[in-house]
Motif scaffolding. Structure first.
Motif, PDB file in Angstrom:
ATOM      1  N   LYS A 171       6.937  36.412 -19.547  1.00 32.90           N
ATOM      2  CA  LYS A 171       7.220  37.649 -20.280  1.00 32.90           C
ATOM      3  C   LYS A 171       6.697  38.894 -19.575  1.00 32.90           C
ATOM      4  CE  LYS A 171       6.746  38.051 -24.690  1.00 32.90           C
ATOM      5  NZ  LYS A 171       8.075  38.439 -25.191  1.00 32.90           N
TER       6      LYS A 171
ATOM      7  N   ARG B  97       3.641  39.787 -19.850  1.00 33.54           N
ATOM      8  CA  ARG B  97       2.965  40.318 -21.024  1.00 33.54           C
ATOM      9  C   ARG B  97       1.478  40.521 -20.786  1.00 33.54           C
ATOM     10  NH1 ARG B  97       3.767  37.830 -27.117  1.00 33.54           N
ATOM     11  NH2 ARG B  97       3.061  39.668 -28.245  1.00 33.54           N
TER      12      ARG B  97
ATOM     13  N   TYR C 177       2.873  33.898 -20.731  1.00 32.93           N
ATOM     14  CA  TYR C 177       2.507  35.285 -20.416  1.00 32.93           C
ATOM     15  C   TYR C 177       3.126  35.725 -19.090  1.00 32.93           C
ATOM     16  CZ  TYR C 177      -0.847  35.878 -24.223  1.00 32.93           C
ATOM     17  OH  TYR C 177      -1.429  36.023 -25.460  1.00 32.93           O
TER      18      TYR C 177
ATOM     19  N   SER D 116       8.374  41.539 -21.981  1.00 33.67           N
ATOM     20  CA  SER D 116       7.512  42.362 -22.820  1.00 33.67           C
ATOM     21  C   SER D 116       7.979  43.810 -22.841  1.00 33.67           C
ATOM     22  CB  SER D 116       6.072  42.290 -22.304  1.00 33.67           C
ATOM     23  OG  SER D 116       5.188  42.924 -23.185  1.00 33.67           O
TER      24      SER D 116
END
Length: 226
Positions: free
Chosen positions: A75, A77, A72, A164
């Motif tokens: 990214k 994200r 995470y 992302s």
């Protein structure tokens, strides 16, 4: 940046995309070395970039909570966007998911360019998508990815190799800005037609979590190309 970090890139020689691993001799040894290295890195809790049958992905061990957080972070994200899991065999799905569809349906769809959304079982790491009782499952029709999942003996968490909200990637240089945060990049060559927007759609996501029902959550390149 890409040139400076080329040491992180391990190049798969063909045949590298779909179907069973049938390479022989030196080629088979090269694949074995790359597989062994990738497994070692994953088991150390690191994140790697890998080719699939649709787009390039980021992978880590799904049962490793620290590695999931690292994905995470890499990214950028939203933590409420789920990660899929990748397994090596149909039988593995029954361990990590509650399956309410006929086994033949799973065998008809997998391996292939689809993500099947099923109810998760208690065997799956609760830190993976803790906000939902469902999980997407992949068995890519890609020799390297299938063998990698089999050798790891546990599911991989899998997501697209891009920042992302940015475009999915079909060659490794397209996500070289992520390389500094990756332990390894497995280069399987171009995936599909890099000039075709449809090839960047990724897998078709199908919800099979409710008995007797299905819905397509996201059409992928396979559906669009038919």
């Amino acid at each position: 940046m890409c040139k400076e970090l080329k040491g992180k890139v391990l190049k798969l020689e063909p045949p590298a995309r779909n179907g069973p691993m049938s390479c022989q001799g030196d080629l088979q040894q090269d694949w074995k070395k790359i597989l062994d290295t990738t497994v070692h890195v994953l088991q150390a809790g690191q994140v790697v970039a890998v080719p699939t049958d649709t787009i390039y992905g980021l992978a880590c061990l799904a049962q490793n909570s620290d590695a999931i957080k690292r994905v995470y972070d890499i990214k950028g994200r939203n933590g409420e966007k789920p990660l899929a899991i990748c397994v090596g065999e149909i039988e593995d799905i029954y361990k990590y998911c509650k399956v309410s569809v006929p086994g033949q349906l799973l065998r008809d769809l997998l391996p292939g360019p689809v993500t099947l959304v099923l109810e998760r079982s208690g065997e799956l790491n609760m830190d993976l998508n803790p906000f939902t009782p469902l999980v997407g499952v992949r068995i890519p029709n890609h020799a390297f990815m299938r063998k990698l999942a089999q050798l790891c003996r546990e599911p991989l968490a899998l997501t697209s190799a891009n920042v992302s909200t940015q475009t999915s990637t079909l060659v490794v240089d397209e996500f070289c800005e992520l390389w500094p945060w990756l332990a390894l990049v497995v280069d399987g060559g171009p995936i599909g037609d890099t000039m075709s927007p449809e090839c960047r759609l990724g897998s078709t996501v199908i919800n099979l979590s409710s008995p007797g029902q299905y819905s397509i959550i996201r059409p992928g390149w396979y559906v669009v190309s038919q």
